[in-house]
Design an enzyme around this catalytic site. Sequence first.
Site, PDB file in Angstrom:
ATOM      1  CD  GLU A 258      44.016  41.653  47.619  1.00  0.00           C
ATOM      2  OE1 GLU A 258      42.843  41.664  48.033  1.00  0.00           O
ATOM      3  OE2 GLU A 258      44.324  41.707  46.420  1.00  0.00           O
TER       4      GLU A 258
HETATM    5  C1  NOJ Z   1      40.367  41.647  46.480  1.00  0.00           C
HETATM    6  C2  NOJ Z   1      40.948  42.357  45.296  1.00  0.00           C
HETATM    7  O1  NOJ Z   1      42.052  41.635  44.846  1.00  0.00           O
HETATM    8  C3  NOJ Z   1      41.367  43.786  45.600  1.00  0.00           C
HETATM    9  O2  NOJ Z   1      41.719  44.412  44.398  1.00  0.00           O
HETATM   10  C4  NOJ Z   1      40.278  44.525  46.325  1.00  0.00           C
HETATM   11  O3  NOJ Z   1      40.679  45.851  46.602  1.00  0.00           O
HETATM   12  C5  NOJ Z   1      39.969  43.778  47.607  1.00  0.00           C
HETATM   13  N1  NOJ Z   1      39.492  42.454  47.264  1.00  0.00           N
HETATM   14  C6  NOJ Z   1      38.911  44.464  48.461  1.00  0.00           C
HETATM   15  O4  NOJ Z   1      37.681  44.409  47.831  1.00  0.00           O
END
Ligand code: NOJ
Length: 553
Positions: A414
């Site tokens: 991410e």
């Molecule tokens: C981490 C989380 O895993 C994800 O689901 C979320 O959208 C992002 N943070 C942004 O807040």
Amino acid sequence: MLPRCAVSVCHVLVLVLCLSAAEDFDWTKNNYGSFYYGTFPAGFSWGAGGSAYQTEGAWDQDGKGLSIWDVFSHRKGKIQQNETGDSSCEGYYKFKDDVSLMKELKLNHYRFSISWPRIIPTGIKSDHVNEKGIQYYDELIDTLMENKITPIVTLYHWDLPQVLQEKYGGWQNISMISHFNEFANLCFEKFGNRVKYWITFNNPWSVVVEGYETGEHAPGLRLKGAGAYRAAHHIIKAHAKVWHTYDTQWRGRQKGFIGISLSGDWGEPVDISNQKDIEAAERYVQFNLGWFATPIFHGDYPQVMKDFVGSKSVQQGLGTSRLPTFSPQEKSYIKGTCDFLGIGHFTTRYITHKNNPSGRSGSSYFADRDLAELVDPRWPDPGSEWLYSVPWGFRRLLNFVKTQYGNPMIYVTENGVSEKMLCTELCDEWRIQYFQDYINEMLKAIRDGVNVKGYTAWSLLDKFEWDEGYSERFGLYYVDFRSKNKPRYPKASVQFYKRIISSNGFPNQREVENWRRKSVETCSSSNQLLAAARRESKEHAEMPKVWPLHDEV
Ligand code: NOJ
């Protein structure tokens, strides 16, 4: 002999090379402004992601059971505007359209999660397996494969079956380990012939701190100072168990990889000449990423966590530390259970030492760390309150992982930035800037020798953002949540990310500047389409029993 002009060109080149080598590879300096033009290693995997509860909708359809997020979001006052993920992006119905968007972006991989209660409604496998849920993920995986997009699949992105919460107290209870293992085993059996990258848990830090300490997330418990440590202990053991299950029962046949995805903000000492700040910044990272990564790579909690939680517990008059301990057998069982490390990274904090006196009433995970978090007001923060854009922190974090955990294989699972809900601006230049700078710092980290194999932009779509509801938009694609059909519109960053992918990096300054210009040019037509659709939807909303019609982009 070389002509004079050639000699001087050579000198300039050497000088430029020396300067750029010094600037680009000394990661202990904050390289504001230095940009590294170059490409990623061949085979580098580019992707985007989302998660089940955040995107699927269909919360009560086709035999799905309730998750803790279904129940939590239906409680008044828990989520901004009392929003829920009931329908969200309708990904359950629109996954084929979404795969087309991925194809358009030329993604190599897509990261998504499996909703545990969608395939095992009560969470307990012997109760019932929901074939329709299996069928949904089968079709999603097949569609990805047909389009040559590699699925990277998370088993737990926060949506625990509600029955397990009610019956056992969720991750407070050791029995979660075997239930989670059965669920994982079912996923390996059903999908492992096609899925080669598995992630056991997504961001367990959030699960335990926000779910069991602050109560901002489901299940909304406030078991201050002990609940988060207990939940984390069970999650780490559950992760190890599932890794062993895969390793002993499936790896031989399926030949995949299994890891965990950890969130890691970087912590930088406020005063780099102050030993107390240096130690506090190290503690910040150890209490976050290290809490989970150290047991998994080295077999036990970080020493600094054992010391700090231990001594605070003594000061509070407790007989044992609030941080649980692993037995020697558990340590060796847990150590080394990671084929790759997923890193979710968004932001950085400055850290200074701050003593938190520990009263009996005041025990908390946050107080245990003896530190304060600060931000530089000049850091851009276009969306989420907590998300400041600090690209150099990313390179530092990646180098930290390399040195602390023996240079593991890393997938960035991410990375991205949000904007506020009311912003209907598809020309997201700030997101382009964020991606450009963060991806560049990742490239520098690779040049430092960090073993990063792939990058996942977060996220493909705007989606349900947990306790923030729909008020923060992380998507490359804008989703019009007010329209029943939830149409998707490309933001300018789609074009920009697409170009990074097709060039596998940043070829040269002129080209990258061109990409930015072109990306922003194309978004104005999408802006017009969105504005027209919103006008149309207002008009239709005034007519009873007629759903607005929308063409998708
Ligand atoms: C981490 C989380 O895993 C994800 O689901 C979320 O959208 C992002 N943070 C942004 O807040």
